[in-house]
Design an enzyme around this catalytic site. Structure first.
Site, PDB file in Angstrom:
ATOM      1  N   ASP A 115      -8.429   2.290   7.855  1.00  0.00           N
ATOM      2  CA  ASP A 115      -9.561   2.513   7.572  1.00  0.00           C
ATOM      3  C   ASP A 115     -10.296   3.231   6.040  1.00  0.00           C
ATOM      4  O   ASP A 115     -10.473   4.211   6.390  1.00  0.00           O
ATOM      5  CB  ASP A 115     -11.051   1.837   7.403  1.00  0.00           C
ATOM      6  CG  ASP A 115     -12.256   0.989   6.661  1.00  0.00           C
ATOM      7  OD1 ASP A 115     -12.414   1.645   5.708  1.00  0.00           O
ATOM      8  OD2 ASP A 115     -12.392  -0.188   7.311  1.00  0.00           O
ATOM      9  N   ASP A 137      -6.526  -7.909   0.118  1.00  0.00           N
ATOM     10  CA  ASP A 137      -6.314  -8.941   0.759  1.00  0.00           C
ATOM     11  C   ASP A 137      -7.285  -9.851   0.119  1.00  0.00           C
ATOM     12  O   ASP A 137      -8.243  -9.627  -0.198  1.00  0.00           O
ATOM     13  CB  ASP A 137      -6.780  -9.213   1.985  1.00  0.00           C
ATOM     14  CG  ASP A 137      -5.189  -7.861   2.532  1.00  0.00           C
ATOM     15  OD1 ASP A 137      -4.367  -8.467   2.500  1.00  0.00           O
ATOM     16  OD2 ASP A 137      -5.670  -7.235   3.449  1.00  0.00           O
ATOM     17  N   LYS A 141     -10.310 -17.713   1.720  1.00  0.00           N
ATOM     18  CA  LYS A 141     -11.510 -18.824   2.781  1.00  0.00           C
ATOM     19  C   LYS A 141     -12.805 -17.958   1.927  1.00  0.00           C
ATOM     20  O   LYS A 141     -12.844 -16.924   2.508  1.00  0.00           O
ATOM     21  CB  LYS A 141     -11.484 -19.135   3.724  1.00  0.00           C
ATOM     22  CG  LYS A 141     -10.337 -20.182   4.088  1.00  0.00           C
ATOM     23  CD  LYS A 141      -9.586 -20.339   5.960  1.00  0.00           C
ATOM     24  CE  LYS A 141      -8.547 -20.823   5.323  1.00  0.00           C
ATOM     25  NZ  LYS A 141      -8.355 -20.752   7.103  1.00  0.00           N
ATOM     26  N   ASP A 173      -3.839 -10.510  -8.512  1.00  0.00           N
ATOM     27  CA  ASP A 173      -3.090 -11.737  -9.280  1.00  0.00           C
ATOM     28  C   ASP A 173      -4.319 -13.247  -8.930  1.00  0.00           C
ATOM     29  O   ASP A 173      -4.227 -13.777  -8.609  1.00  0.00           O
ATOM     30  CB  ASP A 173      -1.894 -11.761  -8.798  1.00  0.00           C
ATOM     31  CG  ASP A 173      -1.366 -12.437  -7.002  1.00  0.00           C
ATOM     32  OD1 ASP A 173      -2.266 -11.707  -6.599  1.00  0.00           O
ATOM     33  OD2 ASP A 173      -0.975 -12.316  -7.011  1.00  0.00           O
ATOM     34  N   ARG A 212       3.995  -3.243  -4.723  1.00  0.00           N
ATOM     35  CA  ARG A 212       4.902  -4.859  -4.477  1.00  0.00           C
ATOM     36  C   ARG A 212       4.629  -5.352  -4.294  1.00  0.00           C
ATOM     37  O   ARG A 212       5.303  -6.468  -5.008  1.00  0.00           O
ATOM     38  CB  ARG A 212       5.932  -4.357  -2.724  1.00  0.00           C
ATOM     39  CG  ARG A 212       6.289  -4.895  -1.991  1.00  0.00           C
ATOM     40  CD  ARG A 212       6.653  -4.767  -0.671  1.00  0.00           C
ATOM     41  NE  ARG A 212       7.134  -3.757  -0.158  1.00  0.00           N
ATOM     42  CZ  ARG A 212       8.179  -3.779   0.827  1.00  0.00           C
ATOM     43  NH1 ARG A 212       7.974  -4.340   1.180  1.00  0.00           N
ATOM     44  NH2 ARG A 212       8.569  -2.319   1.117  1.00  0.00           N
ATOM     45  N   TYR A 213       3.621  -5.843  -4.422  1.00  0.00           N
ATOM     46  CA  TYR A 213       2.602  -6.542  -4.595  1.00  0.00           C
ATOM     47  C   TYR A 213       2.868  -7.824  -6.103  1.00  0.00           C
ATOM     48  O   TYR A 213       2.884  -8.598  -6.129  1.00  0.00           O
ATOM     49  CB  TYR A 213       1.177  -6.597  -3.769  1.00  0.00           C
ATOM     50  CG  TYR A 213       0.984  -7.787  -2.200  1.00  0.00           C
ATOM     51  CD1 TYR A 213       1.787  -6.697  -1.034  1.00  0.00           C
ATOM     52  CD2 TYR A 213       0.810  -9.065  -2.292  1.00  0.00           C
ATOM     53  CE1 TYR A 213       1.830  -7.369   0.395  1.00  0.00           C
ATOM     54  CE2 TYR A 213       0.732  -9.260  -0.942  1.00  0.00           C
ATOM     55  CZ  TYR A 213       1.136  -8.705   0.664  1.00  0.00           C
ATOM     56  OH  TYR A 213       1.369  -8.872   1.492  1.00  0.00           O
ATOM     57  N   GLU A 214       2.874  -6.469  -6.589  1.00  0.00           N
ATOM     58  CA  GLU A 214       2.572  -7.093  -7.996  1.00  0.00           C
ATOM     59  C   GLU A 214       3.897  -8.142  -8.300  1.00  0.00           C
ATOM     60  O   GLU A 214       3.791  -8.390  -8.932  1.00  0.00           O
ATOM     61  CB  GLU A 214       2.273  -5.619  -9.032  1.00  0.00           C
ATOM     62  CG  GLU A 214       2.243  -5.428  -9.829  1.00  0.00           C
ATOM     63  CD  GLU A 214       1.810  -4.138 -10.478  1.00  0.00           C
ATOM     64  OE1 GLU A 214       2.081  -3.061 -10.227  1.00  0.00           O
ATOM     65  OE2 GLU A 214       1.963  -4.373 -11.872  1.00  0.00           O
TER      66      GLU A 214
HETATM   67  C1  LIG Z   1      -1.907  -7.381  -0.538  1.00  0.00           C
HETATM   68  S1  LIG Z   1      -2.142  -5.430   0.525  1.00  0.00           S
HETATM   69  C2  LIG Z   1      -1.611  -5.150  -0.694  1.00  0.00           C
HETATM   70  C3  LIG Z   1      -0.182  -3.945  -0.814  1.00  0.00           C
HETATM   71  C4  LIG Z   1      -0.378  -2.641  -1.965  1.00  0.00           C
HETATM   72  N1  LIG Z   1      -1.733  -2.122  -2.448  1.00  0.00           N
HETATM   73  C5  LIG Z   1       0.803  -3.405  -3.019  1.00  0.00           C
HETATM   74  O1  LIG Z   1       0.454  -3.852  -4.369  1.00  0.00           O
HETATM   75  O2  LIG Z   1       1.884  -4.025  -2.155  1.00  0.00           O
HETATM   76  C6  LIG Z   1      -3.466  -4.968   0.920  1.00  0.00           C
HETATM   77  C7  LIG Z   1      -3.124  -3.774   1.731  1.00  0.00           C
HETATM   78  O3  LIG Z   1      -4.483  -3.630   1.440  1.00  0.00           O
HETATM   79  C8  LIG Z   1      -4.588  -3.207   3.176  1.00  0.00           C
HETATM   80  N2  LIG Z   1      -6.108  -3.017   4.121  1.00  0.00           N
HETATM   81  C9  LIG Z   1      -7.127  -3.495   4.358  1.00  0.00           C
HETATM   82  N3  LIG Z   1      -7.861  -3.459   4.821  1.00  0.00           N
HETATM   83  C10 LIG Z   1      -7.907  -1.790   4.200  1.00  0.00           C
HETATM   84  C11 LIG Z   1      -9.257  -1.210   4.524  1.00  0.00           C
HETATM   85  N4  LIG Z   1      -9.999  -1.365   5.379  1.00  0.00           N
HETATM   86  N5  LIG Z   1      -8.572   0.457   3.831  1.00  0.00           N
HETATM   87  C12 LIG Z   1      -7.293   0.864   3.559  1.00  0.00           C
HETATM   88  N6  LIG Z   1      -6.177  -0.434   3.347  1.00  0.00           N
HETATM   89  C13 LIG Z   1      -6.933  -1.617   3.832  1.00  0.00           C
HETATM   90  C14 LIG Z   1      -4.284  -4.139   3.937  1.00  0.00           C
HETATM   91  O4  LIG Z   1      -2.951  -3.864   5.425  1.00  0.00           O
HETATM   92  C15 LIG Z   1      -2.426  -4.168   3.315  1.00  0.00           C
HETATM   93  O5  LIG Z   1      -1.265  -3.698   3.303  1.00  0.00           O
END
Ligand SMILES: C[S@@+](CC[C@H](N)C(=O)[O-])C[C@H]1O[C@@H](n2cnc3c(N)ncnc32)[C@H](O)[C@@H]1O
Length: 235
Positions: A115, A137, A141, A173, A212-214
């Site tokens: 975290d 993320d 919901k 997005d 990557r997500y972008e």
């Molecule tokens: C939707 S992904 C996007 C990943 C990357 N930023 C991209 O745009 O490709 C969100 C990431 O945030 C991470 N994440 C979730 N909670 C987190 C936290 N408390 N601290 C750090 N990262 C976290 C998740 O494991 C996930 O890999």
């Protein structure tokens, strides 16, 4: 789960922590390289950023939730004088990033496989020169919205560690999360939105590299939004 200062049990990370078993090659590279790349959080006292890197760095940038690390390693390669801390609790993403760091011979990246709030709490005040939270993320919901990493408490933590004038860069997005980001940041006393014209939120800032997500979102026809906030000078 971890213990908060008032003794309550708090769940810090939602979402998955592990995916498929790592391939043997990636597992051994991970086991070999992670000990020298990981951020060792001190048992007490602040985490001294200068202790993280062999050579002095001109600035420290933090990326929260780097996924597989594409943006983090591209930025680190483009800015060798800057030190980078990346936080990502998803093991497979962390392992992918470790491979990129090793393959590209980067010496200015340190990783925290958990975290981001643990790092935010450990860093000294006014020690970070830029922070990124890119495509977090969305937890769409309504009953899961409180899991979103952009929150009043995380903004408080960021405001503490960012230097005066430092940028906090956000992207998503997901339109509801975009509104949420704006609402939370605009309501926060320590941040100013830097936008002056639509391109400022419709396009990534100069010098940014894609995540990557972008790339996936754009390929699927989404139009991400990009927000730059500046940490107000302390009084
Ligand atoms: C939707 S992904 C996007 C990943 C990357 N930023 C991209 O745009 O490709 C969100 C990431 O945030 C991470 N994440 C979730 N909670 C987190 C936290 N408390 N601290 C750090 N990262 C976290 C998740 O494991 C996930 O890999």
């Amino acid at each position: 789960m971890s213990e908060t200062s008032d003794g309550a049990r708090e769940r810090l990370v939602y979402g998955r922590r592990k995916g498929k078993k790592l391939r043997p090659g990636r597992q051994s590279l991970f086991d070999d390289a992670l000990p020298r790349l990981k951020v060792d959080l001190p048992a007490s006292g602040p985490l001294e950023p200068a202790s993280l890197f062999a050579a002095p760095k001109s600035a420290l940038w933090l990326e929260i939730g780097f996924g597989a690390g594409e943006h983090l390693v591209d930025q680190a390669a483009l800015n060798p004088d800057i030190g980078f801390i990346g936080c990502e609790p998803f093991l497979n993403g962390l392992a992918a990033c470790v491979s990129h760091v090793v393959e590209r011979g980067l010496r200015n990246v340190r990783l925290h496989g958990d975290d981001a709030r643990q790092v935010l709490k450990a860093l000294p005040p006014a020690s970070v020169d830029r922070a990124h939270i890119l495509f977090p993320d969305p937890w769409p919901k309504l009953r899961h919205n409180r899991r979103r990493i952009v929150s009043a408490s995380v903004l408080d933590m960021l405001a503490r560690v960012l230097v005066d004038g430092a940028e906090l860069r956000l992207a998503t997005d997901h339109m509801d999360y975009a509104r949420w980001m704006l609402r939370h940041c605009l309501a926060h006393a320590d941040f100013d939105w830097l936008a002056e014209r639509p391109d400022d939120w419709l396009k990534p800032a100069p010098g940014e590299t894609p995540t990557r997500y972008e790339q996936k979102a754009i390929a699927a026809g989404s139009k991400p939004l990009y927000f730059r906030f500046r940490r107000r000078p302390r009084a």
